[in-house]
Design an enzyme around this catalytic site. Structure first.
Site, PDB file in Angstrom:
ATOM      1  N   HIS A   1       0.825  -1.179   0.046  1.00  0.00           N
ATOM      2  CA  HIS A   1      -0.156  -0.132  -0.271  1.00  0.00           C
ATOM      3  C   HIS A   1       0.841   1.331  -0.164  1.00  0.00           C
ATOM      4  O   HIS A   1       0.280   2.347   0.264  1.00  0.00           O
ATOM      5  CB  HIS A   1      -1.005   0.100   1.181  1.00  0.00           C
ATOM      6  CG  HIS A   1      -2.233  -0.974   1.110  1.00  0.00           C
ATOM      7  ND1 HIS A   1      -3.216  -0.425   0.439  1.00  0.00           N
ATOM      8  CD2 HIS A   1      -2.271  -1.908   1.648  1.00  0.00           C
ATOM      9  CE1 HIS A   1      -4.174  -1.245   0.453  1.00  0.00           C
ATOM     10  NE2 HIS A   1      -3.699  -2.525   1.069  1.00  0.00           N
TER      11      HIS A   1
ATOM     12  N   LYS B   1      -8.750  14.552   3.572  1.00  0.00           N
ATOM     13  CA  LYS B   1      -7.878  13.431   3.639  1.00  0.00           C
ATOM     14  C   LYS B   1      -7.033  13.376   4.802  1.00  0.00           C
ATOM     15  O   LYS B   1      -6.794  14.783   5.342  1.00  0.00           O
ATOM     16  CB  LYS B   1      -7.333  13.159   2.328  1.00  0.00           C
ATOM     17  CG  LYS B   1      -6.244  14.154   1.799  1.00  0.00           C
ATOM     18  CD  LYS B   1      -5.962  13.767   0.519  1.00  0.00           C
ATOM     19  CE  LYS B   1      -7.018  13.912  -0.619  1.00  0.00           C
ATOM     20  NZ  LYS B   1      -7.281  12.723  -1.013  1.00  0.00           N
TER      21      LYS B   1
ATOM     22  N   LYS C   1       0.243  14.790   0.317  1.00  0.00           N
ATOM     23  CA  LYS C   1      -1.090  14.877  -0.289  1.00  0.00           C
ATOM     24  C   LYS C   1      -1.362  16.337  -0.700  1.00  0.00           C
ATOM     25  O   LYS C   1      -2.291  16.779  -1.188  1.00  0.00           O
ATOM     26  CB  LYS C   1      -2.193  14.372   0.864  1.00  0.00           C
ATOM     27  CG  LYS C   1      -2.018  13.064   1.010  1.00  0.00           C
ATOM     28  CD  LYS C   1      -2.983  12.687   2.019  1.00  0.00           C
ATOM     29  CE  LYS C   1      -3.145  11.310   2.332  1.00  0.00           C
ATOM     30  NZ  LYS C   1      -3.457  10.148   1.193  1.00  0.00           N
TER      31      LYS C   1
ATOM     32  N   THR D   1      -8.767   6.224  -2.452  1.00  0.00           N
ATOM     33  CA  THR D   1     -10.195   5.828  -2.789  1.00  0.00           C
ATOM     34  C   THR D   1     -11.177   6.932  -2.327  1.00  0.00           C
ATOM     35  O   THR D   1     -12.184   6.855  -3.057  1.00  0.00           O
ATOM     36  CB  THR D   1     -10.595   4.571  -1.624  1.00  0.00           C
ATOM     37  OG1 THR D   1     -10.183   5.115  -0.160  1.00  0.00           O
ATOM     38  CG2 THR D   1      -9.765   3.401  -1.853  1.00  0.00           C
TER      39      THR D   1
ATOM     40  N   LYS E   1     -15.002   7.938  -4.098  1.00  0.00           N
ATOM     41  CA  LYS E   1     -16.056   8.246  -3.271  1.00  0.00           C
ATOM     42  C   LYS E   1     -16.721   9.532  -3.811  1.00  0.00           C
ATOM     43  O   LYS E   1     -17.911   9.862  -4.056  1.00  0.00           O
ATOM     44  CB  LYS E   1     -15.952   8.384  -1.854  1.00  0.00           C
ATOM     45  CG  LYS E   1     -15.432   6.950  -1.101  1.00  0.00           C
ATOM     46  CD  LYS E   1     -14.742   7.182  -0.043  1.00  0.00           C
ATOM     47  CE  LYS E   1     -14.227   5.602   0.415  1.00  0.00           C
ATOM     48  NZ  LYS E   1     -13.292   5.759   1.631  1.00  0.00           N
TER      49      LYS E   1
END
Length: 852
Positions: A391, A582, A588, A690, A694
């Site tokens: 991951h 997030k 990010k 993910t 969504k």
């Protein structure tokens, strides 16, 4: 407080919709009136006999608990029948091992999957309560940090929906991920005691108690056949107690099990200390023992080799494998000359990242030391049993345990790992003679100042399958991170792009949109997300587009109301809701969004009459408690929000909001209201993502880099229906190789320079003008995630976003087409690929023994 009465007409139908679809076919048909009456009776019985309350003394929490127990009752029969069927049919089972399961709230999901949402709403209303209030009483089971744990939860839903015999195994953390408060703009962590009032969904299984051992030493001896044997002795023991939660499939009879382990002392307290009056020491061992399952470690994507974390990983893995072997032996004959020969044919163990990788050495230990199987046979069985999902691409996040720590806590496992590594390197040396660098790269033991155990290398060597979670991620693993392993075992490597469950992330969290979709194309999409393709034809339908916008606007008004109530900021539901929610981490790139906000603020200040699309920028996410930079970014966002939101010249053209304590239930409030989804990580750093799926499934358009699953989303929805910007992964790597100079971008771009100077100079924090200088210094001197390199492309892309948003019909068409083309991103598809390509398991439809 009674629910509002339904109005008439199309708009009223959109407003009041709570669920979608027809009555489930898997249960005996009863009238809804009868079902409602049964639910009310069950509720009253639980309130009285389970909780010893009546209508006068019952609290709202009591009402929630009674509803939960009422629904759990309806799962029990299916749960028992499912487990019996697995034994009777002697099926191969999947054991999904994950240190995190971010399941959120269970009530709504159970109601959806059982087809009881409407009836329960009615029953609760008839009893004088509001279902919305009752659902809000449920604590999020915050048993995960983010994507990895939420993926595990989605997989559990899909495994049950696909009727695959499966179990999820993890830890029952008493304290989940911390509760985040924002005080004076700073993140303040408080304990998330989600079990404070109990958990009505779980059932304790004291009969499934296993001893897990730590420390001690290893003795060697030769048995009667002259074979060398090992005994792990003088250990400190911990008891693992099972707590089971039923996981129902969607409108079928399957109910699988999530089994979480809780640590208990093997003795309550030391009586010798107690008798001598040292009461505190008498119970100290007990308290230390049970610390193992007390708290979830926060994730900051930098691995730290903490002893407690190692003990947590081994604790749940050891208990799990003991449980798996117990279950295996129930259906296999002990008289067989090779009782474990069928083990890989009946058992598939999957490692959700490297956290459970100790399971490879644990299964070998049991085979070798307890079952007396020879090394070669034990290793063959182990490799055929395990599969491994990676991951993370970030090297600093890979698990590497100090050998000295590993040897002290798990001495026998360290011996086994040394032997696994010795045999493996011998094979590599035969194939690549005298290639010392290759041996060094591939070794499970990393040499250096401190020897460390590379858990990713162990996972690859000890598994028959290794997969990434997006096409780009899997390519990077094969070409970069695990290239040496791919060269010798290309057949082991595959890609399994992540997915999400549409039941929770559309049907439950966005009932208005789900209902609108079902009204037009039917409900097949609930189990076959590709059925959403039928929506394509309605993108050109003006009436459908009006309905679509109405649903979105209603969701935005609901979120605006929450923001006004909780944060005391009024936002305009007609503005563009730009959502960046997030985990807080530099890769990010919340900072890239922040720089755009400041630039946009400066543009409006310079010309308040400028043609600017009103925008509400919404941030949410938690920073790991020890991650100073991420916490400082949260403070920066809130400080900018204070300035922007109070500036009279800005009015409603720009608002900035940070919503605290981001969680699964909070995501369910934000995602349906989003117009724009920020997926702007540096290309080549996000394994999949993910959240991007969504948002897109709920009609938000994505602004993103070509990173993780963004690439596949672009391929599915079309380049014209997504906003892509920035350097590619290959270009990012080229920049690094050339010697990246962030100062170049600072010097060449006046908007960027002004934004950085304002932040560094204290414009957004007049009382502490130096507060944010470290953030700017890091960007100008190092900028490891290329924020400055992507600033200009990002701003240009956001201008395109604004222009597109002005054309409501164009934006709505793109929104509809995003949803219509999200079929590939169902967790059902992902799990089916795992089942067929890795686990070798088949569905088993459950029929009740009485034929019903």
């Amino acid at each position: 407080m009674k629910p509002k009465q339904k109005g008439n007409g199309r708009k009223a139908a959109l407003k009041e919709r709570t669920t979608v679809g027809q009555r489930p076919a898997f249960r005996p048909a009863v009238s809804q009136d009868k079902e409602v009456a049964q639910l009310k009776d069950s509720f009253a019985n639980h309130l009285k006999y389970s909780l010893a309350k009546d209508e006068y003394s019952a609290t709202r929490l009591d009402c929630y608990t009674s509803v939960a127990l009422t629904i759990r009752d309806r799962l029990i029969r299916q749960w028992i029948e499912t487990q019996q069927a697995y034994y009777k049919k002697d099926v191969k089972r999947v054991y999904y091992l994950s240190l995190e399961f971010l399941i959120g709230r269970t009530l709504g999901n159970s109601l959806i999957n059982l087809g009881l949402l409407d009836s329960t709403h009615r029953a609760v209303h008839d009893l004088g309560y509001r279902m919305e209030d009752i659902r809000e009483m449920e604590f999020d089971a915050g048993l995960g940090n983010g994507g990895l744990g939420r993926l595990a939860a989605c997989f559990m839903d899909s495994l049950a929906t696909l009727q695959i015999p499966a179990y999820g195994y993890g830890i029952r953390y008493e304290y989940g991920i911390f509760f985040q408060k924002i005080i004076d703009g700073y993140q303040v962590e408080t304990a998330d005691n989600w079990l404070r009032y109990g958990n009505p969904w779980e059932i304790e299984r004291p009969e499934f108690l296993y001893i897990v051992r730590f420390y001690g030493r290893v003795e060697q001896h030769h048995d009667e056949h002259g074979s060398l044997r090992h005994q792990w002795v003088d250990t400190r023991d911990v008891a693992a107690v099972a707590f089971d939660t039923p996981i129902p499939g969607f409108r079928n009879n399957t109910v699988n099990t999530m089994r979480l382990w809780s640590a208990k002392s093997t003795r309550e307290f030391d009586l010798e200390y107690f008798n001598h009056g040292d009461y505190e020491r008498a119970v100290s061992d007990k308290a230390q023992t049970e610390t193992i399952s007390k708290v979830l470690y926060p994730n900051d994507n930098v691995f730290e080799g903490k002893e407690l974390r190692l003990k947590q990983e081994y604790f749940f893995v050891s208990a799990t494998i003991q449980d798996i072997i117990r279950r295996y032996k129930k259906t296999q004959t002990a008289s067989s000359p090779h009782p474990f020969a069928a083990f890989p044919d009946k058992v598939a163990i999957h490692l959700n990242d490297t956290h459970p990788a100790i399971g490879i050495s644990e299964l070998m230990r049991i085979f070798l030391d307890i079952e007396g199987i020879g090394w070669d046979d034990a290793w063959d069985l182990t490799v055929r049993t395990f599969g491994y999902t990676n991951h993370t691409i970030l090297p600093e996040a890979l698990e590497k345990w100090p050998v000295t720590l590993f040897e002290r806590v798990l001495p026998r496992h360290m011996q086994i790992i040394f032997e696994i590594n010795r045999r493996f390197l011998d094979q590599i040396n035969v194939r690549f003679p005298n290639d010392v660098d290759r041996l060094r790269r591939m070794s499970v033991i990393e040499e250096g100042y401190e020897k460390r155990v590379r858990m990713a290398n162990l996972s690859i060597i000890g598994s028959h399958s290794v997969n990434g979670v997006s096409a780009l991620h899997s390519d990077i693993l094969k070409a970069g991170l695990f290239r040496d392993f791919y060269e010798i075992w290309p057949e082991r490597f595959s890609n399994k792009t992540n997915g999400i469950t549409q039941r929770r992330w559309l049907m439950l969290c966005n009932p208005g949109l789900a209902g609108l979709i079902t009204d037009r194309i039917g409900e097949a999409w609930t189990t076959d997300l590709y059925a959403l393709r039928k929506l394509r034809q309605y993108a050109k339908d003006p009436v459908f587009r009006d309905d679509w916008r109405e649903v979105k606007h209603r969701n935005k008004r609901r979120l605006a109301g929450y923001i006004a109530e909780k944060i005391r900021v009024r936002v305009d539901p007609d503005s563009l809701f730009d959502c960046h929610v997030k985990r807080m981490h530099e890769y990010k790139r919340q900072l890239l969004n922040v720089l755009h906000v400041v630039s946009l603020y400066n543009r409006i200040k310079a010309d308040p009459s400028a043609d600017v699309v009103p925008r509400t920028v919404i941030f949410a996410g938690k920073a790991a408690p020890g991650y100073h930079t991420a916490k400082l970014i949260i403070k920066l966002i809130n400080s900018i929000a204070d300035v922007v939101n109070s500036d009279p010249y800005i009015k409603d053209l720009l608002k900035v909001v940070f919503i605290s304590n981001y969680s699964v239930s909070m995501a369910a409030k934000i995602i349906p209201a989003a117009d724009l989804s920020e997926q702007i990580s540096t290309a080549g750093t996000e394994a999949s993502g993910t959240g991007n799926m969504k948002f897109a499934l709920n009609g938000a358009l994505t602004v993103g880099t070509l990173d993780g699953a963004n690439i596949e989303i672009m391929d599915e929805v079309g380049e014209e229906n997504i906003f892509i910007f920035g350097h590619t992964a290959a270009e990012i790597e080229s920049l690094r190789q050339q010697g990246y100079d962030p100062g170049k971008y600072y010097g060449e771009n006046p908007d960027l320079r002004l934004a950085l100077d304002m932040i560094a100079g204290g414009y957004f924090c007049r009382t502490h003008p130096e507060l944010f200088r470290p953030v700017v210094d890091s960007l100008l001197r190092h900028d490891p995630y290329m924020v400055l390199a992507d600033f200009a492309p990002y701003v240009a892309c956001q201008e395109k976003v604004g222009v597109t948003y002005k054309d409501k019909d164009l934006w709505t068409r793109k929104s509809i087409l995003n949803v219509a083309n999200m079929g590939f991103f169902s967790a059902d598809r992902t799990v089916k690929e795992y089942a067929d390509g890795i686990w070798g398991v088949k569905s088993l439809p459950i029929t009740f023994s009485d034929g019903k």
